[in-house]
Design an enzyme around this catalytic site. Structure first.
Site, PDB file in Angstrom:
ATOM      1  N   ASN A   8       0.875  -1.173   0.000  1.00 47.28           N
ATOM      2  CA  ASN A   8       0.000   0.000   0.000  1.00 47.28           C
ATOM      3  C   ASN A   8       0.911   1.221   0.000  1.00 47.28           C
ATOM      4  O   ASN A   8       1.489   1.578   1.022  1.00 47.28           O
ATOM      5  CB  ASN A   8      -0.890  -0.014   1.253  1.00 47.28           C
ATOM      6  CG  ASN A   8      -1.732   1.247   1.361  1.00 47.28           C
ATOM      7  OD1 ASN A   8      -1.778   2.054   0.439  1.00 47.28           O
ATOM      8  ND2 ASN A   8      -2.397   1.420   2.506  1.00 47.28           N
ATOM      9  N   TRP A   9       1.037   1.817  -1.166  1.00 52.10           N
ATOM     10  CA  TRP A   9       1.960   2.950  -1.286  1.00 52.10           C
ATOM     11  C   TRP A   9       1.385   4.228  -0.675  1.00 52.10           C
ATOM     12  O   TRP A   9       2.077   5.234  -0.579  1.00 52.10           O
ATOM     13  CB  TRP A   9       2.323   3.186  -2.770  1.00 52.10           C
ATOM     14  CG  TRP A   9       3.285   2.177  -3.323  1.00 52.10           C
ATOM     15  CD1 TRP A   9       3.861   1.131  -2.639  1.00 52.10           C
ATOM     16  CD2 TRP A   9       3.815   2.116  -4.655  1.00 52.10           C
ATOM     17  NE1 TRP A   9       4.692   0.430  -3.471  1.00 52.10           N
ATOM     18  CE2 TRP A   9       4.693   1.011  -4.715  1.00 52.10           C
ATOM     19  CE3 TRP A   9       3.635   2.893  -5.810  1.00 52.10           C
ATOM     20  CZ2 TRP A   9       5.382   0.669  -5.887  1.00 52.10           C
ATOM     21  CZ3 TRP A   9       4.318   2.548  -6.974  1.00 52.10           C
ATOM     22  CH2 TRP A   9       5.180   1.444  -7.004  1.00 52.10           C
ATOM     23  N   LYS A  10       0.119   4.207  -0.322  1.00 56.07           N
ATOM     24  CA  LYS A  10      -0.548   5.398   0.228  1.00 56.07           C
ATOM     25  C   LYS A  10      -0.321   6.585  -0.735  1.00 56.07           C
ATOM     26  O   LYS A  10      -0.235   6.358  -1.939  1.00 56.07           O
ATOM     27  CB  LYS A  10      -0.068   5.677   1.651  1.00 56.07           C
ATOM     28  CG  LYS A  10      -0.194   4.420   2.535  1.00 56.07           C
ATOM     29  CD  LYS A  10      -0.036   4.682   3.982  1.00 56.07           C
ATOM     30  CE  LYS A  10      -0.190   3.356   4.744  1.00 56.07           C
ATOM     31  NZ  LYS A  10      -0.178   3.524   6.205  1.00 56.07           N
ATOM     32  N   GLY A 227       3.047  -0.888   4.265  1.00 56.66           N
ATOM     33  CA  GLY A 227       3.058   0.524   3.889  1.00 56.66           C
ATOM     34  C   GLY A 227       4.464   0.980   3.550  1.00 56.66           C
ATOM     35  O   GLY A 227       4.998   0.705   2.472  1.00 56.66           O
ATOM     36  N   GLY A 228       5.105   1.656   4.494  1.00 56.84           N
ATOM     37  CA  GLY A 228       6.412   2.281   4.273  1.00 56.84           C
ATOM     38  C   GLY A 228       7.449   1.378   3.618  1.00 56.84           C
ATOM     39  O   GLY A 228       8.143   1.801   2.687  1.00 56.84           O
TER      40      GLY A 228
HETATM   41  P1  13P Z   1       3.234   0.845   7.575  1.00 57.83           P
HETATM   42  O1  13P Z   1       3.767  -0.456   7.041  1.00 57.83           O
HETATM   43  O2  13P Z   1       3.927   2.044   7.033  1.00 57.83           O
HETATM   44  O3  13P Z   1       3.139   0.834   9.072  1.00 57.83           O
HETATM   45  O4  13P Z   1       1.716   0.970   7.032  1.00 57.83           O
HETATM   46  C1  13P Z   1       0.848  -0.065   7.238  1.00 57.83           C
HETATM   47  C2  13P Z   1      -0.402   0.198   6.487  1.00 57.83           C
HETATM   48  O5  13P Z   1      -1.175   1.041   6.860  1.00 57.83           O
HETATM   49  C3  13P Z   1      -0.636  -0.579   5.261  1.00 57.83           C
HETATM   50  O6  13P Z   1      -1.935  -0.419   4.808  1.00 57.83           O
END
Ligand code: 13P
Length: 248
Positions: A8-10, A227-228
């Protein structure tokens, strides 16, 4: 069940970053028994589709709660399918928190996603205060009941993402994650019956290459939502590789 590893690259990245990611990805070896999905921002879907190999599947981070019409800024599930998506994340805690998304809306989005032919990744997870108050099981059970109302068990994945673990560098411990996954699987059995066994439950919240292996080693953890650490091809690949070996 092969491990499912979703990026999830957000709201991160750029066209140039997609190119760099794909180039680096080209030099890593990913075992066949892991399913990889990348969910970039909408505007980079076509770039990721073109740059990445076919075995990497495409997903979106959200979809509209309506089929079509006058909903400025929204993107319908059918449009995601046309753009090459097979997956969509719904009910991420950042959508629940910053866009006031309710369980009811999340269920609506998941239903529309499934109707369009997408696999819906429905996110649930408690906040820190709720965990400290010992309410995490109840909170997640209520989110599941509301967010899965009318949602089919086929083409469904549940992501457990404790809000306190997201972006903090403090992943849930394997024991905490395993306990909650067991609880979630019990809730799913109550909701759907024995067929709920086929619903993957994946973990998200500060998953890193260093912590991935111990998470994947847990019997109830069927994959990860990253995410990150998914923004860089090498760290995401290391997590995917841990996903493959962790299930053996
Ligand atoms: P992180 O891996 O950056 O904590 O994010 C998790 C997330 O929200 C994936 O959807």
């Amino acid at each position: 069940m092969s491990a499912l590893v979703i990026a999830n690259w957000k709201m991160n990245g750029a066209l140039s970053a997609v190119e760099v990611f794909a180039e680096t990805w080209g030099s890593v070896v990913i075992p066949n028994d892991v399913q990889i999905v990348i969910c970039p921002p909408y505007v980079y879907l076509s770039a990721v589709r073109e740059a990445m190999p076919r075995e990497v599947q495409l997903g979106a981070q959200d979809c509209a709660g309506h089929k079509a019409g006058a909903f400025t800024g929204e993107v319908a599930a059918d449009m995601l399918v046309e753009s090459g998506c097979a997956w969509v994340i719904v009910g991420h805690s950042e959508r629940r928190q910053y866009h006031a998304e309710t369980d009811e809306l999340v269920a609506q989005k998941a239903q529309l996603a499934q109707e369009a032919g997408l696999c819906a990744v429905v996110c649930v997870g408690e906040q820190l205060g709720q965990r400290e108050a010992g309410e995490h099981q109840q909170v997640v059970a209520a989110q599941l009941a509301g967010s899965l109302d009318g949602v089919d068990l086929k083409n469904l994945v549940v992501a457990y993402e404790p809000v306190w673990a997201i972006g903090t560098g403090h992943s849930a411990s394997p024991q905490q994650a395993e306990d909650m996954h067991r609880w979630i699987k019990d809730c799913l059995m109550k909701h759907y019956g024995a067929d709920a066994q086929q619903i993957p439950v994946i973990y998200g919240g500060s998953v890193k290459p260093e912590t991935a292996a111990e998470l994947f080693a847990c019997e109830t953890i069927d994959g990860a939502l990253v995410g990150g650490a998914s923004l860089e091809a090498t760290s995401f690949a290391e997590i995917a590789q841990a996903g493959a070996s962790g299930r053996n």
